[in-house]
Each structure stands twice: as structure tokens, then as C-alpha cells.
Enzyme design. Structure first.
Site, PDB file in Angstrom:
ATOM      1  CG  HIS A  88     -22.195  13.206  19.585  1.00 27.57           C
ATOM      2  ND1 HIS A  88     -23.186  12.433  18.952  1.00 27.57           N
ATOM      3  CD2 HIS A  88     -21.713  12.333  20.442  1.00 27.57           C
ATOM      4  CE1 HIS A  88     -23.414  11.301  19.565  1.00 27.57           C
ATOM      5  NE2 HIS A  88     -22.685  11.210  20.455  1.00 27.57           N
ATOM      6  CG  HIS A 116     -18.722   8.653  19.828  1.00 28.37           C
ATOM      7  ND1 HIS A 116     -19.216   7.348  19.891  1.00 28.37           N
ATOM      8  CD2 HIS A 116     -19.860   9.614  20.445  1.00 28.37           C
ATOM      9  CE1 HIS A 116     -20.259   7.400  20.533  1.00 28.37           C
ATOM     10  NE2 HIS A 116     -20.561   8.774  20.876  1.00 28.37           N
ATOM     11  CD  GLU A 137      -9.948  32.584  28.969  1.00 26.31           C
ATOM     12  OE1 GLU A 137     -10.863  32.188  29.739  1.00 26.31           O
ATOM     13  OE2 GLU A 137      -9.373  33.764  29.323  1.00 26.31           O
ATOM     14  CD  GLU A 140     -22.122   5.306  25.654  1.00 22.94           C
ATOM     15  OE1 GLU A 140     -21.390   4.720  26.265  1.00 22.94           O
ATOM     16  OE2 GLU A 140     -22.045   5.361  24.520  1.00 22.94           O
ATOM     17  CG  HIS A 162     -21.181  11.145  25.249  1.00 25.25           C
ATOM     18  ND1 HIS A 162     -19.998  11.375  24.805  1.00 25.25           N
ATOM     19  CD2 HIS A 162     -22.071  10.622  24.575  1.00 25.25           C
ATOM     20  CE1 HIS A 162     -20.099  10.754  23.707  1.00 25.25           C
ATOM     21  NE2 HIS A 162     -21.413  10.097  23.334  1.00 25.25           N
TER      22      HIS A 162
HETATM   23  O1  2HA Z   1     -26.689   8.113  23.352  1.00 27.23           O
HETATM   24  O2  2HA Z   1     -24.225   9.379  22.258  1.00 27.23           O
HETATM   25  O3  2HA Z   1     -22.583   7.497  22.806  1.00 27.23           O
HETATM   26  C1  2HA Z   1     -26.199   8.212  22.202  1.00 27.23           C
HETATM   27  C2  2HA Z   1     -24.686   8.167  22.180  1.00 27.23           C
HETATM   28  C3  2HA Z   1     -24.110   6.971  22.382  1.00 27.23           C
HETATM   29 ZN    ZN Z   2     -22.137   9.648  21.864  1.00 28.93          ZN
END
Ligand code: 2HA
Ligand code: ZN
Length: 263
Positions: free
Chosen positions: A134, A203, A162, A109, A132
Site C-alpha cells: 500500500h 488501495h 531511472e 488475496e 502486494h
Molecule cells: O491483506 O492488503 O488487499 C490485506 C490487504 C488486502
Molecule cells: Zn491491500
């Protein structure tokens, strides 16, 4: 504490919250020349990585970037294998100065991260971090709620007091798009012109800001609001935060919140 440790501590916390299983998630952090000197005594290129998009606005900047296929779980005990220190050498090249010890390379990414940095720096010269991850409840929400950012922003603002204080600009939402590619990178960077956080449906989340603490706090607050939503969404609501309450909050804390959602 040095910068590598600070980054690894955040990666470890993200892992421990359950937001970065296996090799899930990636992070890129702009580091200063002074911080670079605490990592390498002189700048020597180990390897280089070519990208076909234009990185001109980032030339001369240094980044710590997590490696592809690396686990956040392992960063604290082995930073030099799991992270890389890179300099943007020219408009298509990253130069590796430290890290990726096992021959690794930046996260898949990385183009998305670098495009987000370009957009956020236009808005905020103090911007430094793209993360990033999850988060569970954000992903849950993206299965049951239409992908409309006004709706998402209103719901998340109303889950707890908040929220509007921490993300007054709201939250952007993208539909499912294949990860690691140009389309999702461009779409995410376009959203970053107006938002610090972007949901990737089914995702996870991209979050940005000035410091490790600010971005970690942003992720925590968004995910907590999403968790509250997932716990109550199928129950009868007896009372909740109203539009009027949010406007009172905005007035009391001098918050310039996104218009067109509760007005
Ligand atoms: O690197 O989260 O979006 C693994 C991820 C890809
Ligand atoms: Zn990811």
C-alpha cells in the site's frame, strides 16, 4: 541467510517504509525444492486449503505465502506464525507443510497471487515473486489522476531518469474493485500478461518479478516516481524530462520500452 529470513527482511523493510500498515499487504514467493529442505526435513501435510479455480500450471510448486490477518511488522520475529510454506498438491488444493502455527491460513488475496504467478510464468520462466503493498504516493495519485495507464506510465517515466529503465513495460492501472474477490483477481492477472506492476486505485500496488531484490526495487522506483509527482503536481514546471530525452535513454541503455506512450 536462509529463504525465510530473506523473505522476512523484505516484509520488514516494506513495513518500515510505511507501505504495509496493520495487516495491509501480502506476498507469495516460489521456493525451490532445495530451499524447502532447509525449512522442513520431510514433507508432511499439516492441513490443506481448497480453492475453486484451476491451479494446474502450478502443481508441484512450493510457495511461501503470508497469512491472512497477519502483520508484516511481526514476520521477522515470528515467521512460523505469520508465514506458511505450501505445495500445490492438485488443481484445487494447497498443502501446508510448515507455518500458520496459530491455525491461520493464506492471505485472502492468495487466489489473486496464484493467478498472477500463472500468467507471469507463461511470460518469464524465471518469475518467482508477487508482492502486494500500500505505497502512500501511488494511492495519492489514484485520487487525483484519471485512471489511464498511458497517462500514468508517461508521468511516472518523466518524474525521474531511472523509471523507464526499471519499468520499460509501463504500469497497469485498475479502477477501484472490491479486494479479496474473484473480479479483482481476474483483472489483475489479465494485466500481468503485459505488465509486472498493477495499481489498484485507492488501495495499492501488485508487483512481480524474479527475485526479492528486483521486486522490492521495482516498488521503490515506482513509489519514488509517484512521490516526486505528488510533490510537484501543483507547482509550475519550468523544465522536465522530454519524450526525446526518454528516447535517448532507451537508445543508450538498449531499453525496449512500451510503444504508443512517448512516440
Ligand atoms: O491483506 O492488503 O488487499 C490485506 C490487504 C488486502
Ligand atoms: Zn491491500
Amino acid at each position: 541467510m536462509d529463504v525465510i529470513n530473506e523473505v522476512c527482511e523484505i516484509l520488514d523493510l516494506l513495513y518500515k517504509h510505511g507501505w504495509d500498515e496493520r495487516n495491509g499487504g501480502n506476498l507469495s514467493y516460489i521456493v525451490t525444492k532445495e530451499e524447502v529442505k532447509t525449512i522442513v526435513s520431510e514433507e508432511k501435510e499439516i492441513r490443506e486449503f481448497k480453492y475453486d479455480f484451476d491451479m494446474t500450471p502450478l502443481i508441484g510448486k512450493y510457495f511461501l505465502i503470508t497469512g491472512t490477518q497477519k502483520y508484516f511488522k511481526n514476520c521477522l520475529k515470528d515467521p512460523v506464525t505469520n508465514l506458511g510454506l505450501l505445495k500445490v498438491k492438485d488443481k484445487h488444493t494447497l498443502s501446508l507443510l510448515w507455518g500458520y502455527k496459530d491455525g491461520g491460513r493464506p492471505t485472502s488475496e492468495a487466489p489473486t497471487h496464484l493467478k498472477c504467478h500463472i500468467e507471469r510464468l507463461k511470460i518469464d520462466p524465471l518469475h518467482r515473486l508477487v508482492c502486494h503493498c500500500h505505497p502512500i504516493n501511488i494511492i495519492c495519485m489514484s485520487h487525483i489522476l484519471e485512471l489511464n495507464e498511458k497517462k500514468w506510465t508517461e508521468i511516472l517515466w518523466k518524474m525521474q531518469t531511472e523509471s523507464i529503465v526499471v519499468f520499460p513495460e509501463g504500469i497497469a492501472v485498475l479502477p477501484w474493485i472490491i479486494c479479496g474477490g474473484e473480479e479483482i483477481g481476474e483483472a489483475t492477472a489479465t494485466k500481468m500478461k503485459e505488465y509486472r506492476s498493477v495499481v489498484w486505485a485507492q488501495h495499492g500496488l501488485f508487483a512481480t518479478g524474479r527475485s526479492l531484490d528486483e521486486v522490492f526495487g521495482l516498488i521503490e522506483t515506482i513509489e519514488k516516481a509517484a512521490e516526486i509527482y505528488m510533490k510537484i503536481c501543483d507547482k509550475p514546471i519550468v523544465q522536465s524530462i522530454t519524450n526525446e530525452n526518454l528516447k535517448q535513454l532507451a537508445k543508450a541503455f538498449n531499453i525496449n520500452y512500451r510503444k504508443g506512450i512517448i512516440d
